[in-house]
Design a protein around this motif. Sequence first.
Motif, PDB file in Angstrom:
ATOM      1  N   GLU A  11      -1.854  10.003   4.387  1.00  0.00           N
ATOM      2  CA  GLU A  11      -2.109   8.596   4.063  1.00  0.00           C
ATOM      3  C   GLU A  11      -0.839   7.776   4.177  1.00  0.00           C
ATOM      4  OE1 GLU A  11      -3.775   8.803   0.176  1.00  0.00           O
ATOM      5  OE2 GLU A  11      -5.810   9.146   0.898  1.00  0.00           O
ATOM      6  N   ILE A  12       0.267   8.318   3.682  1.00  0.00           N
ATOM      7  CA  ILE A  12       1.537   7.606   3.752  1.00  0.00           C
ATOM      8  C   ILE A  12       1.941   7.376   5.204  1.00  0.00           C
ATOM      9  CG2 ILE A  12       4.023   7.878   3.345  1.00  0.00           C
ATOM     10  CD1 ILE A  12       3.271   9.158   0.631  1.00  0.00           C
ATOM     11  N   ALA A  13       1.795   8.408   6.028  1.00  0.00           N
ATOM     12  CA  ALA A  13       2.160   8.278   7.438  1.00  0.00           C
ATOM     13  C   ALA A  13       1.299   7.231   8.137  1.00  0.00           C
ATOM     14  CB  ALA A  13       2.031   9.627   8.134  1.00  0.00           C
ATOM     15  N   THR A  14       0.001   7.205   7.811  1.00  0.00           N
ATOM     16  CA  THR A  14      -0.908   6.245   8.440  1.00  0.00           C
ATOM     17  C   THR A  14      -0.532   4.814   8.078  1.00  0.00           C
ATOM     18  OG1 THR A  14      -2.750   7.818   8.473  1.00  0.00           O
ATOM     19  CG2 THR A  14      -3.306   5.464   8.588  1.00  0.00           C
ATOM     20  N   VAL A  15      -0.304   4.568   6.793  1.00  0.00           N
ATOM     21  CA  VAL A  15       0.030   3.216   6.340  1.00  0.00           C
ATOM     22  C   VAL A  15       1.379   2.784   6.909  1.00  0.00           C
ATOM     23  CG1 VAL A  15       0.572   1.796   4.323  1.00  0.00           C
ATOM     24  CG2 VAL A  15      -1.369   3.365   4.263  1.00  0.00           C
ATOM     25  N   ALA A  16       2.347   3.698   6.917  1.00  0.00           N
ATOM     26  CA  ALA A  16       3.662   3.363   7.468  1.00  0.00           C
ATOM     27  C   ALA A  16       3.557   3.019   8.953  1.00  0.00           C
ATOM     28  CB  ALA A  16       4.629   4.520   7.265  1.00  0.00           C
ATOM     29  N   THR A  17       2.740   3.754   9.681  1.00  0.00           N
ATOM     30  CA  THR A  17       2.545   3.484  11.106  1.00  0.00           C
ATOM     31  C   THR A  17       1.892   2.128  11.323  1.00  0.00           C
ATOM     32  OG1 THR A  17       2.359   5.847  11.630  1.00  0.00           O
ATOM     33  CG2 THR A  17       1.418   4.295  13.218  1.00  0.00           C
ATOM     34  N   GLU A  18       0.901   1.809  10.496  1.00  0.00           N
ATOM     35  CA  GLU A  18       0.237   0.508  10.608  1.00  0.00           C
ATOM     36  C   GLU A  18       1.210  -0.624  10.289  1.00  0.00           C
ATOM     37  OE1 GLU A  18      -4.265   2.037   9.347  1.00  0.00           O
ATOM     38  OE2 GLU A  18      -2.972   1.055   7.877  1.00  0.00           O
ATOM     39  N   GLY A  19       2.044  -0.420   9.289  1.00  0.00           N
ATOM     40  CA  GLY A  19       3.031  -1.441   8.946  1.00  0.00           C
ATOM     41  C   GLY A  19       4.036  -1.653  10.061  1.00  0.00           C
ATOM     42  N   GLN A  20       4.498  -0.557  10.641  1.00  0.00           N
ATOM     43  CA  GLN A  20       5.450  -0.679  11.730  1.00  0.00           C
ATOM     44  C   GLN A  20       4.813  -1.331  12.954  1.00  0.00           C
ATOM     45  OE1 GLN A  20       8.511  -0.005  10.985  1.00  0.00           O
ATOM     46  NE2 GLN A  20       9.353  -0.595  12.976  1.00  0.00           N
ATOM     47  N   ALA A  21       3.538  -1.066  13.191  1.00  0.00           N
ATOM     48  CA  ALA A  21       2.837  -1.698  14.307  1.00  0.00           C
ATOM     49  C   ALA A  21       2.742  -3.214  14.100  1.00  0.00           C
ATOM     50  CB  ALA A  21       1.434  -1.102  14.459  1.00  0.00           C
ATOM     51  N   ALA A  22       2.521  -3.625  12.865  1.00  0.00           N
ATOM     52  CA  ALA A  22       2.469  -5.057  12.562  1.00  0.00           C
ATOM     53  C   ALA A  22       3.820  -5.710  12.800  1.00  0.00           C
ATOM     54  CB  ALA A  22       2.016  -5.271  11.115  1.00  0.00           C
ATOM     55  N   LEU A  23       4.890  -5.020  12.415  1.00  0.00           N
ATOM     56  CA  LEU A  23       6.223  -5.553  12.663  1.00  0.00           C
ATOM     57  C   LEU A  23       6.499  -5.653  14.160  1.00  0.00           C
ATOM     58  CD1 LEU A  23       8.297  -3.677   9.942  1.00  0.00           C
ATOM     59  CD2 LEU A  23       7.741  -6.106  10.002  1.00  0.00           C
TER      60      LEU A  23
ATOM     61  N   GLU B 111       0.834  -1.208   0.000  1.00  0.00           N
ATOM     62  CA  GLU B 111       0.000   0.000   0.000  1.00  0.00           C
ATOM     63  C   GLU B 111       0.865   1.253   0.000  1.00  0.00           C
ATOM     64  OE1 GLU B 111      -2.968   0.163   3.040  1.00  0.00           O
ATOM     65  OE2 GLU B 111      -3.484  -1.951   2.839  1.00  0.00           O
ATOM     66  N   LEU B 112       1.929   1.210   0.793  1.00  0.00           N
ATOM     67  CA  LEU B 112       2.807   2.368   0.897  1.00  0.00           C
ATOM     68  C   LEU B 112       3.498   2.655  -0.431  1.00  0.00           C
ATOM     69  CD1 LEU B 112       3.900   4.492   2.843  1.00  0.00           C
ATOM     70  CD2 LEU B 112       5.780   2.933   3.351  1.00  0.00           C
ATOM     71  N   GLN B 113       3.953   1.609  -1.089  1.00  0.00           N
ATOM     72  CA  GLN B 113       4.589   1.786  -2.385  1.00  0.00           C
ATOM     73  C   GLN B 113       3.632   2.425  -3.385  1.00  0.00           C
ATOM     74  OE1 GLN B 113       5.787  -2.217  -3.165  1.00  0.00           O
ATOM     75  NE2 GLN B 113       7.684  -2.075  -1.978  1.00  0.00           N
TER      76      GLN B 113
ATOM     77  N   ALA C 177      -2.491  26.349  -3.517  1.00  0.00           N
ATOM     78  CA  ALA C 177      -3.465  25.798  -2.579  1.00  0.00           C
ATOM     79  C   ALA C 177      -3.839  24.372  -2.963  1.00  0.00           C
ATOM     80  CB  ALA C 177      -4.707  26.673  -2.529  1.00  0.00           C
ATOM     81  N   VAL C 178      -4.033  24.130  -4.268  1.00  0.00           N
ATOM     82  CA  VAL C 178      -4.379  22.786  -4.729  1.00  0.00           C
ATOM     83  C   VAL C 178      -3.224  21.830  -4.474  1.00  0.00           C
ATOM     84  CG1 VAL C 178      -4.947  21.387  -6.735  1.00  0.00           C
ATOM     85  CG2 VAL C 178      -6.004  23.638  -6.439  1.00  0.00           C
ATOM     86  N   GLY C 179      -2.036  22.263  -4.860  1.00  0.00           N
ATOM     87  CA  GLY C 179      -0.873  21.408  -4.669  1.00  0.00           C
ATOM     88  C   GLY C 179      -0.635  21.076  -3.212  1.00  0.00           C
ATOM     89  N   GLN C 180      -0.795  22.067  -2.355  1.00  0.00           N
ATOM     90  CA  GLN C 180      -0.590  21.836  -0.930  1.00  0.00           C
ATOM     91  C   GLN C 180      -1.627  20.863  -0.377  1.00  0.00           C
ATOM     92  OE1 GLN C 180      -0.632  25.726   0.807  1.00  0.00           O
ATOM     93  NE2 GLN C 180       1.322  26.330  -0.114  1.00  0.00           N
ATOM     94  N   ALA C 181      -2.850  20.972  -0.842  1.00  0.00           N
ATOM     95  CA  ALA C 181      -3.903  20.066  -0.376  1.00  0.00           C
ATOM     96  C   ALA C 181      -3.606  18.630  -0.798  1.00  0.00           C
ATOM     97  CB  ALA C 181      -5.255  20.510  -0.918  1.00  0.00           C
ATOM     98  N   VAL C 182      -3.169  18.473  -2.063  1.00  0.00           N
ATOM     99  CA  VAL C 182      -2.826  17.136  -2.567  1.00  0.00           C
ATOM    100  C   VAL C 182      -1.679  16.551  -1.760  1.00  0.00           C
ATOM    101  CG1 VAL C 182      -1.870  15.862  -4.523  1.00  0.00           C
ATOM    102  CG2 VAL C 182      -3.692  17.533  -4.893  1.00  0.00           C
ATOM    103  N   ASN C 183      -0.640  17.355  -1.554  1.00  0.00           N
ATOM    104  CA  ASN C 183       0.521  16.871  -0.819  1.00  0.00           C
ATOM    105  C   ASN C 183       0.183  16.536   0.628  1.00  0.00           C
ATOM    106  OD1 ASN C 183       2.144  17.158  -3.071  1.00  0.00           O
ATOM    107  ND2 ASN C 183       2.811  19.228  -2.524  1.00  0.00           N
ATOM    108  N   ALA C 184      -0.658  17.345   1.255  1.00  0.00           N
ATOM    109  CA  ALA C 184      -1.025  17.104   2.647  1.00  0.00           C
ATOM    110  C   ALA C 184      -1.801  15.796   2.785  1.00  0.00           C
ATOM    111  CB  ALA C 184      -1.850  18.264   3.179  1.00  0.00           C
TER     112      ALA C 184
END
Length: 261
Positions: free
Chosen positions: A179-191, A136-138, A167-174
Motif C-alpha cells: 500500500e505504501i509503495a502504491t501511494v508513493a508511486t501515485e504521489g510521484q506520478a502527480a508530481l 495518505e502515505l503518512q 506468518a501473521v507479522g509477515q502478512a501485515v508487513n507485506a
Amino acid sequence: MSTRPRRETMSPAIEDTMFFTRLRRHAKWMFVFLALVFALGFVGFGVGAGGVGIGDVFRGSGGGGASVSDARKATEERPADPEAWQELATVLQADGDVAGAIAAQQRVVELRPNDPDALRELAALHFAVAAEKQQELQQLQAEAAVAGAGQNLPRPSVGGTEIGGDAVGQAVNATASEEIATVATEGQAALAAALDAYGQLAALQPNDPSVQLELAQAAIQAGELDTAIAAYERFLVLAPDDPSATDVRRQLKQLRAAAAG
C-alpha cells in the motif's frame, strides 16, 4: 519506491519572493492551496502529521458560481469553449473533485495551449493530488509503525506454541509495504505531471526568468535535480543581475552537490 538523489536544504528566499508571488498573481484562487502543498515537502514523502484532506480544503474555499450540473451542461452545449471547461474545473475544485477538475483543466489547456495561466492551474491541481497522496502515505506509515510495534508484543500460546507468529507479522508487513509503495508511486506520478505542465509553460515562455524559477521549484519538488539545475542556469542567463540571482547561485551550488552525491 525508487531511490532519489539526496536533497539538500534549500533557502526559501526565491520561493518566498518570486515563486509564490507569481502564483498569487496568476492563479489567485489556488495560492493558499499551493502554499499548503509545498509546506508538506513532497520529495521525500516523509513522515509527518496528517490533517485536513484536499477535498476538505477545496470545499472550504468557497465558490458561489455555477453548480456542477450546470457547468457540465455548459461543456456539453459548448464543447469547444475553453471558458465553459474552466468553469467546470473551478466548480469541481470547490466540490472537492480534484480528479474531475484535472480532466476539465486539461481540456482547457488543449483548447488554449498558449495560455500560461491554464498551465499553472493544471500544475496546481496535480500538486493537489500529490498533497493528498502525501497525507495518505503518512497515515499508512503511522499505521505500519503501530502494527510493527504490535508484532513485538508477547503472543498467546497453546502448549508452548505461539498463536500467530511470523506468518501473521509477515502478512501485515507485506500488505502495508504494498500500500505504501502504491501511494508513493501515485504521489510521484502527480508530481511528474505537475512538472510536465511547468515544462510546457517554460517552452511557451522560454525567455521569462520567473517561469524558470517556477520550473526549478517544481522540479525540486519532483526530485528532478537535473531539470532544476538547468532551469536555474537558464534563469541566470536571462536575469544575471536580478535581486534573486545571489540566492539562485547558492541553491545551484547545493543542487549540484546533491546531484553529484
